[in-house]
Design an enzyme around this catalytic site. Structure first.
Site, PDB file in Angstrom:
ATOM      1  N   ASN A  52     -10.175  -0.937   0.125  1.00 37.71           N
ATOM      2  CA  ASN A  52      -8.720  -0.779   0.145  1.00 37.71           C
ATOM      3  C   ASN A  52      -8.151  -1.304  -1.180  1.00 37.71           C
ATOM      4  O   ASN A  52      -8.240  -2.504  -1.462  1.00 37.71           O
ATOM      5  CB  ASN A  52      -8.178  -1.573   1.338  1.00 37.71           C
ATOM      6  CG  ASN A  52      -6.671  -1.486   1.469  1.00 37.71           C
ATOM      7  OD1 ASN A  52      -5.973  -0.987   0.584  1.00 37.71           O
ATOM      8  ND2 ASN A  52      -6.161  -1.992   2.575  1.00 37.71           N
ATOM      9  N   HIS A  82      -3.892   6.798   3.214  1.00 42.15           N
ATOM     10  CA  HIS A  82      -4.223   5.474   2.676  1.00 42.15           C
ATOM     11  C   HIS A  82      -5.647   5.127   3.068  1.00 42.15           C
ATOM     12  O   HIS A  82      -6.076   5.406   4.189  1.00 42.15           O
ATOM     13  CB  HIS A  82      -3.241   4.436   3.225  1.00 42.15           C
ATOM     14  CG  HIS A  82      -3.555   3.042   2.782  1.00 42.15           C
ATOM     15  ND1 HIS A  82      -3.837   2.735   1.468  1.00 42.15           N
ATOM     16  CD2 HIS A  82      -3.656   1.870   3.474  1.00 42.15           C
ATOM     17  CE1 HIS A  82      -4.087   1.438   1.372  1.00 42.15           C
ATOM     18  NE2 HIS A  82      -3.984   0.897   2.570  1.00 42.15           N
ATOM     19  N   CYS A  91       0.821  -1.227   0.000  1.00 38.13           N
ATOM     20  CA  CYS A  91       0.000   0.000   0.000  1.00 38.13           C
ATOM     21  C   CYS A  91       0.846   1.264   0.000  1.00 38.13           C
ATOM     22  O   CYS A  91       0.337   2.347  -0.296  1.00 38.13           O
ATOM     23  CB  CYS A  91      -0.927   0.011   1.205  1.00 38.13           C
ATOM     24  SG  CYS A  91      -1.882  -1.481   1.384  1.00 38.13           S
TER      25      CYS A  91
HETATM   26  O1  UT7 Z   1      -3.787  -1.794   3.657  1.00 38.77           O
HETATM   27  C1  UT7 Z   1      -2.874  -2.234   4.606  1.00 38.77           C
HETATM   28  C2  UT7 Z   1      -3.253  -1.796   5.927  1.00 38.77           C
HETATM   29  N1  UT7 Z   1      -4.415  -2.523   6.392  1.00 38.77           N
HETATM   30  C3  UT7 Z   1      -5.038  -2.063   7.427  1.00 38.77           C
HETATM   31  O2  UT7 Z   1      -4.686  -1.031   7.915  1.00 38.77           O
HETATM   32  C4  UT7 Z   1      -6.153  -2.893   8.018  1.00 38.77           C
HETATM   33  C5  UT7 Z   1      -6.089  -2.770   9.517  1.00 38.77           C
HETATM   34  N2  UT7 Z   1      -7.086  -3.546  10.231  1.00 38.77           N
HETATM   35  C6  UT7 Z   1      -8.412  -3.292  10.190  1.00 38.77           C
HETATM   36  O3  UT7 Z   1      -8.859  -2.443   9.430  1.00 38.77           O
HETATM   37  C7  UT7 Z   1      -9.328  -4.022  11.140  1.00 38.77           C
HETATM   38  O4  UT7 Z   1      -8.551  -4.746  12.082  1.00 38.77           O
HETATM   39  C8  UT7 Z   1     -10.308  -4.983  10.424  1.00 38.77           C
HETATM   40  C9  UT7 Z   1     -11.370  -4.189   9.690  1.00 38.77           C
HETATM   41  C10 UT7 Z   1      -9.581  -5.878   9.483  1.00 38.77           C
HETATM   42  C11 UT7 Z   1     -11.047  -5.850  11.471  1.00 38.77           C
HETATM   43  O5  UT7 Z   1     -11.706  -5.008  12.415  1.00 38.77           O
HETATM   44  P1  UT7 Z   1     -11.553  -5.296  13.974  1.00 38.77           P
HETATM   45  O6  UT7 Z   1     -12.368  -4.305  14.684  1.00 38.77           O
HETATM   46  O7  UT7 Z   1     -10.085  -5.332  14.281  1.00 38.77           O
HETATM   47  O8  UT7 Z   1     -12.245  -6.701  14.126  1.00 38.77           O
HETATM   48  P2  UT7 Z   1     -11.623  -8.088  14.640  1.00 38.77           P
HETATM   49  O9  UT7 Z   1     -10.661  -8.639  13.650  1.00 38.77           O
HETATM   50  O10 UT7 Z   1     -11.169  -7.918  16.050  1.00 38.77           O
HETATM   51  O11 UT7 Z   1     -12.917  -8.987  14.671  1.00 38.77           O
HETATM   52  C12 UT7 Z   1     -13.993  -8.730  15.584  1.00 38.77           C
HETATM   53  C13 UT7 Z   1     -15.059  -9.802  15.380  1.00 38.77           C
HETATM   54  C14 UT7 Z   1     -14.494 -11.207  15.431  1.00 38.77           C
HETATM   55  O12 UT7 Z   1     -15.451 -12.038  16.032  1.00 38.77           O
HETATM   56  P3  UT7 Z   1     -15.305 -12.471  17.596  1.00 38.77           P
HETATM   57  O13 UT7 Z   1     -13.984 -13.175  17.676  1.00 38.77           O
HETATM   58  O14 UT7 Z   1     -15.320 -11.183  18.352  1.00 38.77           O
HETATM   59  O15 UT7 Z   1     -16.496 -13.319  17.819  1.00 38.77           O
HETATM   60  C15 UT7 Z   1     -14.397 -11.602  13.982  1.00 38.77           C
HETATM   61  O16 UT7 Z   1     -14.476 -12.978  13.760  1.00 38.77           O
HETATM   62  O17 UT7 Z   1     -15.652  -9.654  14.104  1.00 38.77           O
HETATM   63  C16 UT7 Z   1     -15.593 -10.896  13.394  1.00 38.77           C
HETATM   64  N3  UT7 Z   1     -15.450 -10.586  11.986  1.00 38.77           N
HETATM   65  C17 UT7 Z   1     -16.499 -10.357  11.187  1.00 38.77           C
HETATM   66  N4  UT7 Z   1     -17.821 -10.376  11.421  1.00 38.77           N
HETATM   67  C18 UT7 Z   1     -18.635 -10.084  10.389  1.00 38.77           C
HETATM   68  C19 UT7 Z   1     -14.310 -10.451  11.260  1.00 38.77           C
HETATM   69  N5  UT7 Z   1     -14.608 -10.136   9.987  1.00 38.77           N
HETATM   70  C20 UT7 Z   1     -15.962 -10.078   9.921  1.00 38.77           C
HETATM   71  C21 UT7 Z   1     -16.854  -9.786   8.880  1.00 38.77           C
HETATM   72  N6  UT7 Z   1     -18.176  -9.796   9.168  1.00 38.77           N
HETATM   73  N7  UT7 Z   1     -16.453  -9.489   7.623  1.00 38.77           N
END
Ligand code: UT7
Length: 333
Positions: A290, A260, A119
């Protein structure tokens, strides 16, 4: 590594972007994996993304964006000295996508190569091109961020497939003349101890393409999102502050910050830490998700064409991605 050079004499002469026609909405994704529009919007800010046709390659999107940047800058393809394409989704492992673009544009005299900085690639390309022009090696350069991330997405993994999209953005850089702008300061950095946080494990020499690896989806993007999030906020804040300081600016001088486009919560955190009001921070990730190296390049072009800044304004671009890598640029337009 930060560089400041107020007399660099290199400016952005034109920008362009291209996104594929096909829109994939959150609701459509919810028919593929266990997710919802509500979860995606709340956690990321993304509402839809664009998906390239099977016969539409990274180079085609790159060339479409490039044609618009060339037109806006009043430059013909034959005049271009240097083409750098930043991508993690090249048409082919070799030759470089930049060479395919050179052929498609008819940029017959250009030197063409790709860089891989995920990125952060577009701003890495900007710094490389700026230094080559400032050193007198070239008069101008066409820099492009282009990605077909849909080709490296695991469409059964809800933690990643909701995030990414396809597209391309481009800019023409030229030696500044009287009254032109300036790329005032640039910053770039990498941390190779964190390669495991965001990667495509398969397809290279460490994990070659074979049916076993493809069955395990190792040719697709994998990310530890929470960890990446923390580093993204820290590094983008540091990189922005570094270029703002080296440019001798204060936050209130800045007309527009173009970050970004990965996650609205990351963008809001950066705006907050830089003390720049949200209305000066450009966001288009709700439309495209993204798009890796293309994201900041598309955002730059859209912000420019929407009149978010004008000649003489001070703008800051800042990016973050796999590697980990990060970069920023302070530009007097
Ligand atoms: O381009 C390079 C740079 N990239 C980035 O900067 C991305 C950085 N990271 C992020 O943007 C975020 O971490 C994400 C959007 C990827 C994820 O958001 P989060 O708030 O960190 O969620 P999480 O990974 O902690 O997941 C929370 C919950 C989990 O369930 P439990 O374990 O709490 O029951 C996941 O399994 O959300 C669940 N989950 C989803 N639920 C519905 C993960 N993906 C999804 C989904 N739909 N698509």
């Amino acid at each position: 590594m930060t560089e400041s050079n107020s007399s660099s004499g290199v400016f952005v002469a034109g920008t362009g972007s291209y996104v594929p026609e096909k829109v994939l909405t959150n609701d459509e994704l919810a028919t593929l994996v266990d997710t919802s529009d509500e979860w995606i919007v709340t956690r990321t800010g993304i509402k839809e993304r664009r998906i390239a046709r099977d016969d539409e390659f990274t180079s085609h999107m790159a060339s479409a964006a490039a044609r618009k940047a060339l037109e806006q800058s009043g430059t013909s393809a034959e005049e271009i000295d240097l083409i750098i394409v930043a991508t993690i989704t090249p048409d082919t492992p070799t030759p470089a996508t930049a060479c395919h673009v050179q052929q498609q544009l008819g940029a017959t005299k250009a030197v063409a190569f790709d860089i891989s900085a995920a990125c952060s690639g577009f701003l890495y390309a900007m710094k490389i091109a700026k230094r080559m022009i400032a050193a007198g090696a070239f008069e101008n350069a066409l820099i492009i961020g282009a990605e077909k991330l849909s080709a490296v997405t695991n469409w059964s993994d809800r933690t990643t497939c909701v995030l990414f999209g396809d597209g391309a953005g481009a800019a023409v850089l030229k030696k500044s003349g009287e009254g032109d702008g300036d790329i005032v300061a640039t910053e770039m950095g990498s941390d190779g101890t964190l390669t495991h946080l965001l990667n495509i494990p398969g397809g290279g020499t460490a994990c070659p393409i074979n049916s076993e690896n493809v069955d395990k989806n190792l040719q697709t993007l994998s990310m530890l999102g929470k960890e990446v999030f923390k580093h993204a906020v820290t590094r983008m804040k540091q990189a922005s502050e570094a270029v703002i300081e080296r440019a001798g600016w204060s936050p209130e001088d800045i007309a527009c910050v173009i970050p970004h486009q990965a996650n609205l919560r990351i963008i809001d955190a950066i705006a907050d830490r830089l003390a720049v009001p949200n209305e000066k921070v450009f966001v288009n990730l709700h439309k495209y998700g993204n798009t890796s190296a293309a994201a900041v390049a598309i955002a730059l072009d859209e912000a420019h064409r929407e009149g978010k800044f004008k000649r003489g304004d001070k703008i800051v671009l800042v990016v973050f991605g796999a590697g980990l890598t990060w970069a920023a640029a302070a530009i007097e337009w």
